[in-house]
Design a protein around this motif. Structure first.
Motif, mmCIF file in Angstrom:
data_model
loop_
_atom_site.group_PDB
_atom_site.id
_atom_site.type_symbol
_atom_site.label_atom_id
_atom_site.label_comp_id
_atom_site.label_asym_id
_atom_site.label_seq_id
_atom_site.Cartn_x
_atom_site.Cartn_y
_atom_site.Cartn_z
ATOM 1 N N ILE A 1 -91.501 -20.019 7.964
ATOM 2 C CA ILE A 1 -91.160 -21.260 7.264
ATOM 3 C C ILE A 1 -91.539 -22.481 8.101
ATOM 4 C CG2 ILE A 1 -89.234 -22.634 6.377
ATOM 5 C CD1 ILE A 1 -87.833 -20.018 5.668
ATOM 6 N N ALA A 2 -91.247 -22.437 9.402
ATOM 7 C CA ALA A 2 -91.582 -23.557 10.285
ATOM 8 C C ALA A 2 -93.089 -23.762 10.355
ATOM 9 C CB ALA A 2 -91.015 -23.309 11.685
ATOM 10 N N THR A 3 -93.843 -22.651 10.410
ATOM 11 C CA THR A 3 -95.304 -22.752 10.469
ATOM 12 C C THR A 3 -95.856 -23.389 9.200
ATOM 13 O OG1 THR A 3 -95.423 -20.780 11.858
ATOM 14 C CG2 THR A 3 -97.442 -21.458 10.756
ATOM 15 N N ILE A 4 -95.362 -22.932 8.035
ATOM 16 C CA ILE A 4 -95.821 -23.493 6.755
ATOM 17 C C ILE A 4 -95.459 -24.974 6.656
ATOM 18 C CG2 ILE A 4 -95.513 -23.383 4.252
ATOM 19 C CD1 ILE A 4 -95.087 -20.378 4.554
ATOM 20 N N TYR A 5 -94.254 -25.325 7.107
ATOM 21 C CA TYR A 5 -93.814 -26.722 7.042
ATOM 22 C C TYR A 5 -94.699 -27.624 7.910
ATOM 23 C CZ TYR A 5 -90.925 -30.883 7.668
ATOM 24 O OH TYR A 5 -90.483 -32.166 7.735
ATOM 25 N N VAL A 6 -94.975 -27.171 9.136
ATOM 26 C CA VAL A 6 -95.800 -27.975 10.043
ATOM 27 C C VAL A 6 -97.215 -28.126 9.485
ATOM 28 C CG1 VAL A 6 -96.859 -28.041 12.330
ATOM 29 C CG2 VAL A 6 -94.457 -27.419 12.091
ATOM 30 N N GLN B 1 -98.142 -27.935 6.332
ATOM 31 C CA GLN B 1 -98.083 -28.798 5.157
ATOM 32 C C GLN B 1 -97.947 -30.264 5.560
ATOM 33 O OE1 GLN B 1 -94.751 -28.051 2.608
ATOM 34 N NE2 GLN B 1 -95.581 -29.203 0.878
ATOM 35 N N LEU B 2 -97.097 -30.522 6.550
ATOM 36 C CA LEU B 2 -96.912 -31.889 7.033
ATOM 37 C C LEU B 2 -98.197 -32.428 7.640
ATOM 38 C CD1 LEU B 2 -94.974 -34.258 7.594
ATOM 39 C CD2 LEU B 2 -94.410 -33.162 9.772
ATOM 40 N N LEU B 3 -98.865 -31.601 8.449
ATOM 41 C CA LEU B 3 -100.112 -32.014 9.071
ATOM 42 C C LEU B 3 -101.186 -32.287 8.028
ATOM 43 C CD1 LEU B 3 -101.778 -32.418 11.660
ATOM 44 C CD2 LEU B 3 -102.308 -29.985 11.616
ATOM 45 N N PHE B 4 -101.297 -31.389 7.045
ATOM 46 C CA PHE B 4 -102.283 -31.574 5.979
ATOM 47 C C PHE B 4 -102.010 -32.856 5.203
ATOM 48 C CE2 PHE B 4 -103.670 -31.142 1.595
ATOM 49 C CZ PHE B 4 -104.978 -30.722 1.732
ATOM 50 N N GLY B 5 -100.730 -33.092 4.866
ATOM 51 C CA GLY B 5 -100.386 -34.290 4.102
ATOM 52 C C GLY B 5 -100.689 -35.563 4.857
ATOM 53 N N LEU B 6 -100.354 -35.606 6.147
ATOM 54 C CA LEU B 6 -100.596 -36.813 6.940
ATOM 55 C C LEU B 6 -102.086 -37.096 7.098
ATOM 56 C CD1 LEU B 6 -97.898 -36.434 9.744
ATOM 57 C CD2 LEU B 6 -97.893 -38.053 7.853
ATOM 58 N N VAL B 7 -102.836 -36.064 7.472
ATOM 59 C CA VAL B 7 -104.267 -36.250 7.713
ATOM 60 C C VAL B 7 -105.000 -36.586 6.422
ATOM 61 C CG1 VAL B 7 -106.383 -35.091 8.449
ATOM 62 C CG2 VAL B 7 -104.287 -34.789 9.750
ATOM 63 N N ASP B 8 -104.685 -35.845 5.356
ATOM 64 C CA ASP B 8 -105.398 -36.057 4.102
ATOM 65 C C ASP B 8 -105.047 -37.394 3.468
ATOM 66 O OD1 ASP B 8 -107.242 -34.758 2.153
ATOM 67 O OD2 ASP B 8 -105.530 -35.056 0.801
ATOM 68 N N ALA B 9 -103.782 -37.804 3.568
ATOM 69 C CA ALA B 9 -103.389 -39.090 3.012
ATOM 70 C C ALA B 9 -104.029 -40.240 3.776
ATOM 71 C CB ALA B 9 -101.866 -39.226 3.033
#
Length: 246
Positions: free
Chosen positions: A20-25, A27-35
């Protein structure tokens, strides 16, 4: 019943938490970079007429896409390509002036320089620990009768070796669960026990707090015995039975 239920919940959390922690990190990284880059790249592509918008939808080279604000994922893909390109440049020894300027700039910015240097030290520690450590060793530390797992980094030389009465080995004793911190001890060679486990196995052992125990190759050898058939010049190797005496 309630205690068993609690144990099951705790066991489930322990098992699922790393995933869960890996998926969260991620997802957070993808969202920040892509946004951050996605909107910028989408705007550039609009200016170049590569993508167009109609009825609130984005068309890429005239092809309908389900996106409305930006091309989802394009910023992340560009980041991966950029990081790969920078890595290739560094490995080939190119762009030293540009990279040096970036490094000096971050080191001169107040507050940011502390974050920059701290992250740099942690990354370098993880990147170099496998090559810096020669062997996994066992030493009696902090007192006789207590053993600590460490890593041999080299042999003592210079003034330190000159002032000691014995040939010493530099041993790095890492902390658990963070092996990037620890302390250096100089131990006489005769007091160092070199282990057969690899550096990677030693790191896993330390990070897990002793939960992940590497297999003992010596135990496998002890459980095997050989029989020599001199007539046929054949050596038979078989496992010892538990009920057999030494």
């Amino acid at each position: 019943m309630w205690k068993r239920f609690q144990k099951n919940i705790i066991a489930g959390i322990i098992f699922l938490l790393p995933a869960i922690a890996t998926i969260y990190v991620l997802q957070l990284l993808f969202g920040l970079v892509d946004a951050f880059l996605g909107s910028f790249i989408t705007g550039v592509l609009k200016a170049l007429n590569i993508i167009t918008t109609h009825d609130g939808r984005i068309y890429f080279l005239g092809v309908y896409t389900p996106f409305s604000e930006r091309l989802l994922g394009i910023g992340f893909v560009l980041t991966i390509l950029l990081v790969t390109w920078v890595g290739a440049m560094r490995l080939q020894g190119r762009g030293k002036g540009i990279f040096g300027s970036i490094d000096r700039t971050f080191r001169k910015i107040p507050i940011a320089n502390s974050i920059y240097t701290s992250v740099e030290q942690v990354i370098h520690a993880f990147a170099q620990e496998r090559t810096s450590f020669k062997n996994v060793v066992l030493v009696e530390y902090p007192r006789k009768g207590l053993y600590t797992v460490g890593f041999q980094t080299g042999e003592s030389k210079g003034e330190v070796q000159r002032l000691t009465t014995k040939d010493c080995i530099n041993i790095f004793l890492p902390t658990t669960p963070n092996p990037t911190s620890g302390w250096l001890v100089l131990v006489p060679k005769e007091d160092v026990i070199v282990l057969d486990m690899s550096v990677e196995q030693g790191l896993k052992f330390i990070i897990s707090g002793g939960v992940v125990v590497p297999p003992d190759p010596g135990a496998v050898v002890d459980q095997m015995e050989t029989q020599v058939d001199e007539a046929n010049m054949v050596i038979h190797v078989r496992s010892k039975r538990k009920d057999e005496k030494e």
